[in-house]
Design an enzyme around this catalytic site. Structure first.
Site, short mmCIF file in Angstrom:
data_model
loop_
_atom_site.label_atom_id
_atom_site.label_comp_id
_atom_site.label_asym_id
_atom_site.label_seq_id
_atom_site.Cartn_x
_atom_site.Cartn_y
_atom_site.Cartn_z
CB CYS A 196 -0.93 0.00 1.21
SG CYS A 196 -1.97 1.47 1.34
CB CYS A 212 -7.17 0.13 5.78
SG CYS A 212 -7.03 -0.28 4.03
#
Length: 392
Positions: free
Chosen positions: A103, A221
């Site tokens: 990410c 997340c």
């Protein structure tokens, strides 16, 4: 960044206290600061486990207090293509990936960086606990004439950018940032990397930030606090099979290799078997740990005892290497981490060629896990790393 140069800086505001203090520090230093809230996940993000809506409200409140504009940007499509798809591929192959590393490389310091540059930013900033240092460029091999060109920068650079550990050893996040390249490091600021977490909290309280006492986010997340196996059930088909011990005896059943990671102790459901005291690494009542996976045979291997030989590795091979300097370091003595919450381990870089490298450790490393990152350090400098393959 020179203290006397004022620039347009785009800050990634997550809704957390670290990025909030980052924005305030930059605004106080006189920079033109713009906040960006990144929405990276859309599926059920309004549920109890992972709510970006709540985080955006917190980020907007921070922007109001700091006195900056904030923009809501949706990177969910990029995230699914570049991060989540790879995450699933790795799990389906029986490995344990680290999506936070990908990410950072693909979203926060690529898609976000590109967006910030379109807004006229000279730099981006995030609330990571790390630091960037510029040093005069010096070649260690090859042609020493001329000034190096850094891919992604408009002009050649006379400086090389190093990624350093954050000053707070308990919060250092350089492990997750090891794939950043020279162009990304040249444009990035990590203001809270110079501080300890207690100081960040103190500043937030002192200036009245609304999220000063907000707890740190944990987990990935798109998973949040939800049970991990429950999440994977939605995307990966279960393929049950045997759990065998180090002598080949069936001691239980697994629900699918993707749902286990090396070193895992909980959730094995292994009952008792006779003659356990004869096994290496533990006696009859020693706990069981996941030690190996045989994907071809759909078999999970578990052993008893934390220090069982199958859980200890002296060497590892890594692939898909990325070096912050744009070139591999010379073979020699360094330190490495094979997982985030781990003290630096003394090692030797045995070789580094192309996108692969090999490490040998002075002391055996516990539960070295394929799919995780092996990250190399020279004291406080993070040199880069790669994805762990085989370990012995």
């Amino acid at each position: 960044m020179n203290a006397h140069s004022k620039h347009r800086v785009v800050v990634g505001l997550s809704g957390g206290v670290d990025s909030a203090v980052t924005a305030w520090l930059l605004k106080r230093a006189g920079h033109e600061v713009v906040g960006i809230f990144m929405k990276n996940w859309e599926d059920d993000d309004d549920g109890e486990y992972c709510s970006s809506n709540e985080d955006f409200v917190d980020a907007a409140a921070v922007a109001d207090v700091v006195g900056i504009e904030i923009e809501h940007v949706n990177f969910a499509a990029e995230y699914k293509d570049r991060v989540f798809a790879e995450f699933l591929r790795e799990y389906q192959a029986g490995r344990t990936p680290n999506p936070d590393v990908l990410c950072n490389a693909e979203i926060k310091f690529k898609a976000f960086l590109d967006h910030a540059m379109r807004l006229g930013a000279k730099k981006i900033a995030t609330g990571h606990y790390a630091r960037v240092r510029a040093i005069p460029f010096s070649y260690t091999r090859g042609d020493t004439s001329g000034t190096p060109a850094i891919e992604g920068l408009e002009s050649p650079s006379s400086q090389e950018y190093q990624l350093l550990k954050g000053l707070d050893p308990a919060k250092d996040q350089s492990y997750f940032l090891h794939r950043l390249n020279q162009a990304q490091l040249a444009r990035t600021l990590f203001p809270v990397g110079e501080l300890h977490k207690t100081e960040v909290r103190r500043i937030a309280e002192e200036i009245g930030l609304p999220n000063a006492r907000k707890k740190d986010s944990t987990g990935i997340c798109f998973i949040g606090e939800r049970p991990f196996r429950e999440f994977l059930n939605r995307y990966i088909r279960k393929e049950p099979g045997p759990i065998r011990d180090d002598r080949g005896r069936v001691v239980g059943r697994h629900v699918g290799l993707s749902f286990y990671t090396l070193g895992q102790r909980q959730g094995l459901g292994i009952g008792g078997i006779k003659d356990k005291g004869a096994q290496r690494g533990g006696g009859e009542h020693a706990p069981w740990f996941v030690a190996r996976k045989d994907v071809a045979a759909n078999t999970l291997f578990a052993v008893q005892g934390h220090d069982h030989p199958w859980l200890l590795s002296h060497t590892l091979e890594a692939a898909d290497a990325s070096w912050t300097a744009g070139r591999p370091p010379a073979p020699g003595a360094y330190a490495a981490k094979t997982r985030y919450r781990q003290a630096d381990a003394a090692c030797r870089l045995e070789r580094a060629s192309g996108s692969a490298f090999a490490l040998g450790f002075a002391e055996p490393q516990w539960a070295v896990t394929p799919g995780q990152s092996a990250v190399l350090y020279d004291s406080e400098v993070c040199l880069g790393g790669g994805v762990i393959g085989a370990a012995r």
